[in-house]
Write an enzyme that holds these catalytic residues in place. Sequence first.
Site, PDB file in Angstrom:
ATOM      1  N   LYS A  45      20.366   6.117  26.801  1.00  0.00           N
ATOM      2  CA  LYS A  45      20.347   6.450  25.377  1.00  0.00           C
ATOM      3  C   LYS A  45      18.946   6.191  24.791  1.00  0.00           C
ATOM      4  O   LYS A  45      18.086   5.579  25.440  1.00  0.00           O
ATOM      5  CB  LYS A  45      21.408   5.607  24.663  1.00  0.00           C
ATOM      6  CG  LYS A  45      22.847   5.903  25.135  1.00  0.00           C
ATOM      7  CD  LYS A  45      23.844   5.024  24.379  1.00  0.00           C
ATOM      8  CE  LYS A  45      25.261   5.245  24.859  1.00  0.00           C
ATOM      9  NZ  LYS A  45      26.234   4.394  24.101  1.00  0.00           N
ATOM     10  N   PHE A  74      32.387   4.498  13.218  1.00  0.00           N
ATOM     11  CA  PHE A  74      31.039   4.458  13.767  1.00  0.00           C
ATOM     12  C   PHE A  74      30.522   5.830  14.204  1.00  0.00           C
ATOM     13  O   PHE A  74      29.392   5.952  14.673  1.00  0.00           O
ATOM     14  CB  PHE A  74      30.975   3.480  14.952  1.00  0.00           C
ATOM     15  CG  PHE A  74      31.894   3.828  16.100  1.00  0.00           C
ATOM     16  CD1 PHE A  74      31.485   4.710  17.094  1.00  0.00           C
ATOM     17  CD2 PHE A  74      33.166   3.271  16.192  1.00  0.00           C
ATOM     18  CE1 PHE A  74      32.321   5.036  18.159  1.00  0.00           C
ATOM     19  CE2 PHE A  74      34.009   3.593  17.253  1.00  0.00           C
ATOM     20  CZ  PHE A  74      33.585   4.481  18.234  1.00  0.00           C
ATOM     21  N   ARG A 115      30.528   2.378  35.969  1.00  0.00           N
ATOM     22  CA  ARG A 115      30.978   1.672  34.753  1.00  0.00           C
ATOM     23  C   ARG A 115      30.833   0.164  34.930  1.00  0.00           C
ATOM     24  O   ARG A 115      30.508  -0.551  33.983  1.00  0.00           O
ATOM     25  CB  ARG A 115      32.442   2.019  34.440  1.00  0.00           C
ATOM     26  CG  ARG A 115      32.674   3.463  34.039  1.00  0.00           C
ATOM     27  CD  ARG A 115      32.415   3.725  32.583  1.00  0.00           C
ATOM     28  NE  ARG A 115      33.353   3.060  31.697  1.00  0.00           N
ATOM     29  CZ  ARG A 115      33.394   3.263  30.378  1.00  0.00           C
ATOM     30  NH1 ARG A 115      32.560   4.113  29.799  1.00  0.00           N
ATOM     31  NH2 ARG A 115      34.262   2.623  29.634  1.00  0.00           N
ATOM     32  N   THR A 168      31.425  -2.296  26.984  1.00  0.00           N
ATOM     33  CA  THR A 168      30.824  -1.534  25.878  1.00  0.00           C
ATOM     34  C   THR A 168      29.975  -2.420  24.967  1.00  0.00           C
ATOM     35  O   THR A 168      28.888  -2.037  24.555  1.00  0.00           O
ATOM     36  CB  THR A 168      31.950  -0.848  25.069  1.00  0.00           C
ATOM     37  OG1 THR A 168      32.724  -0.045  25.957  1.00  0.00           O
ATOM     38  CG2 THR A 168      31.380   0.028  23.972  1.00  0.00           C
ATOM     39  N   ARG A 204      24.187  -3.546  30.552  1.00  0.00           N
ATOM     40  CA  ARG A 204      24.363  -3.960  29.151  1.00  0.00           C
ATOM     41  C   ARG A 204      24.319  -5.478  29.003  1.00  0.00           C
ATOM     42  O   ARG A 204      23.806  -6.004  28.020  1.00  0.00           O
ATOM     43  CB  ARG A 204      25.676  -3.388  28.608  1.00  0.00           C
ATOM     44  CG  ARG A 204      25.628  -1.876  28.363  1.00  0.00           C
ATOM     45  CD  ARG A 204      27.027  -1.318  28.154  1.00  0.00           C
ATOM     46  NE  ARG A 204      27.031   0.080  27.722  1.00  0.00           N
ATOM     47  CZ  ARG A 204      28.114   0.836  27.691  1.00  0.00           C
ATOM     48  NH1 ARG A 204      29.285   0.337  28.062  1.00  0.00           N
ATOM     49  NH2 ARG A 204      28.050   2.090  27.290  1.00  0.00           N
ATOM     50  N   ASN A 258      23.649   0.001  23.034  1.00  0.00           N
ATOM     51  CA  ASN A 258      24.078  -0.488  24.350  1.00  0.00           C
ATOM     52  C   ASN A 258      23.497   0.306  25.523  1.00  0.00           C
ATOM     53  O   ASN A 258      24.017   0.265  26.633  1.00  0.00           O
ATOM     54  CB  ASN A 258      25.599  -0.604  24.419  1.00  0.00           C
ATOM     55  CG  ASN A 258      26.302   0.723  24.290  1.00  0.00           C
ATOM     56  OD1 ASN A 258      25.657   1.771  24.229  1.00  0.00           O
ATOM     57  ND2 ASN A 258      27.623   0.693  24.261  1.00  0.00           N
ATOM     58  N   HIS A 301      25.164   5.436  28.730  1.00  0.00           N
ATOM     59  CA  HIS A 301      26.517   6.010  28.749  1.00  0.00           C
ATOM     60  C   HIS A 301      26.932   6.280  30.185  1.00  0.00           C
ATOM     61  O   HIS A 301      26.111   6.714  30.991  1.00  0.00           O
ATOM     62  CB  HIS A 301      26.540   7.338  27.972  1.00  0.00           C
ATOM     63  CG  HIS A 301      27.806   8.112  28.212  1.00  0.00           C
ATOM     64  ND1 HIS A 301      28.954   7.886  27.484  1.00  0.00           N
ATOM     65  CD2 HIS A 301      28.118   9.056  29.137  1.00  0.00           C
ATOM     66  CE1 HIS A 301      29.924   8.684  27.956  1.00  0.00           C
ATOM     67  NE2 HIS A 301      29.437   9.398  28.951  1.00  0.00           N
ATOM     68  N   GLU A 353      31.860  16.184  31.081  1.00  0.00           N
ATOM     69  CA  GLU A 353      30.501  15.838  30.640  1.00  0.00           C
ATOM     70  C   GLU A 353      29.438  16.474  31.540  1.00  0.00           C
ATOM     71  O   GLU A 353      28.409  16.936  31.052  1.00  0.00           O
ATOM     72  CB  GLU A 353      30.365  14.308  30.583  1.00  0.00           C
ATOM     73  CG  GLU A 353      31.213  13.718  29.459  1.00  0.00           C
ATOM     74  CD  GLU A 353      31.384  12.200  29.524  1.00  0.00           C
ATOM     75  OE1 GLU A 353      30.757  11.549  30.382  1.00  0.00           O
ATOM     76  OE2 GLU A 353      32.157  11.663  28.698  1.00  0.00           O
TER      77      GLU A 353
HETATM   78  P1  IDP Z   1      31.650   3.343  26.293  1.00  0.00           P
HETATM   79  O1  IDP Z   1      30.262   3.851  25.995  1.00  0.00           O
HETATM   80  O2  IDP Z   1      31.614   1.995  26.936  1.00  0.00           O
HETATM   81  O3  IDP Z   1      32.496   4.338  27.038  1.00  0.00           O
HETATM   82  P2  IDP Z   1      33.202   4.040  23.919  1.00  0.00           P
HETATM   83  O4  IDP Z   1      34.334   3.234  23.389  1.00  0.00           O
HETATM   84  O5  IDP Z   1      33.510   5.347  24.587  1.00  0.00           O
HETATM   85  O6  IDP Z   1      32.356   3.085  24.881  1.00  0.00           O
HETATM   86  O7  IDP Z   1      32.217   4.291  22.707  1.00  0.00           O
HETATM   87  C1  IDP Z   1      31.162   5.215  22.829  1.00  0.00           C
HETATM   88  C2  IDP Z   1      29.918   4.613  22.222  1.00  0.00           C
HETATM   89  O8  IDP Z   1      30.099   4.503  20.813  1.00  0.00           O
HETATM   90  C3  IDP Z   1      29.581   3.195  22.693  1.00  0.00           C
HETATM   91  O9  IDP Z   1      28.863   3.178  23.912  1.00  0.00           O
HETATM   92  C4  IDP Z   1      28.754   2.676  21.542  1.00  0.00           C
HETATM   93  O10 IDP Z   1      27.410   3.194  21.627  1.00  0.00           O
HETATM   94  C5  IDP Z   1      29.424   3.352  20.342  1.00  0.00           C
HETATM   95  N1  IDP Z   1      30.416   2.478  19.720  1.00  0.00           N
HETATM   96  C6  IDP Z   1      31.674   2.243  20.135  1.00  0.00           C
HETATM   97  N2  IDP Z   1      32.325   1.416  19.307  1.00  0.00           N
HETATM   98  C7  IDP Z   1      31.433   1.123  18.334  1.00  0.00           C
HETATM   99  C8  IDP Z   1      31.501   0.307  17.153  1.00  0.00           C
HETATM  100  O11 IDP Z   1      32.520  -0.318  16.831  1.00  0.00           O
HETATM  101  N3  IDP Z   1      30.364   0.252  16.398  1.00  0.00           N
HETATM  102  C9  IDP Z   1      29.228   0.919  16.716  1.00  0.00           C
HETATM  103  N4  IDP Z   1      29.131   1.712  17.798  1.00  0.00           N
HETATM  104  C10 IDP Z   1      30.213   1.799  18.600  1.00  0.00           C
HETATM  105 MG    MG Z   2      33.245   6.185  26.453  1.00  0.00          MG
END
Ligand code: IDP
Ligand code: MG
Length: 150
Positions: A9, A57, A85, A91, A102, A112, A115, A126
């Site tokens: 990212k 978000f 993962r 996350t 991370r 973070n 992805h 994707e």
């Molecule tokens: P992942 O990236 O670990 O799969 P997801 O739940 O799919 O996590 O969320 C996608 C992305 O959205 C996260 O990597 C993070 O950048 C962002 N994100 C998720 N939850 C939050 C939040 O509560 N606040 C801010 N950003 C969030």
């Molecule tokens: Mg995700």
Amino acid sequence: MERTFIAIKPDGVHRGLVGTIIGRLEAKGFNLVAMKMLQVSPELAAAHYAEHQGKPFFNGLIQFITSAPVVAMVWEGPGVIASARKVIGATDPLKAEPGTIRGDFGVNLGRNLIHGSDGPESAQREIDLWFKPEERFSWDPALKPWLIES
Ligand code: IDP
Ligand code: MG
């Protein structure tokens, strides 16, 4: 052989962690089969994160992911979707284990770094969304016999 979509990212690019992140996936033994740097359009961002539409978000996430270039990749290997993962970590970087990307390099959920697809269906979706077929490469690493027992 399994494939997964990985993207570094904008924060990972700005922080100079592209080489470190790619190095971890290479060192694990996975195989890089597609890679490009691109400035993500709002349309691609919204399609990529469609499952999060409507969440509090979401707008900030789209703003962030389109704010600077990302490095998009496809990695291949046995069990690569779930294993990548694990290499990436939880996350929330504050909850991610040390030793994960991370866990080692992040302190904030909205920053973070990376992805990774969360399952076989999202990986296929994707990969198709980000890479044309001719942008993907099938090749066997010279080290394959030392990575995978035949
Ligand atoms: P992942 O990236 O670990 O799969 P997801 O739940 O799919 O996590 O969320 C996608 C992305 O959205 C996260 O990597 C993070 O950048 C962002 N994100 C998720 N939850 C939050 C939040 O509560 N606040 C801010 N950003 C969030
Ligand atoms: Mg995700």
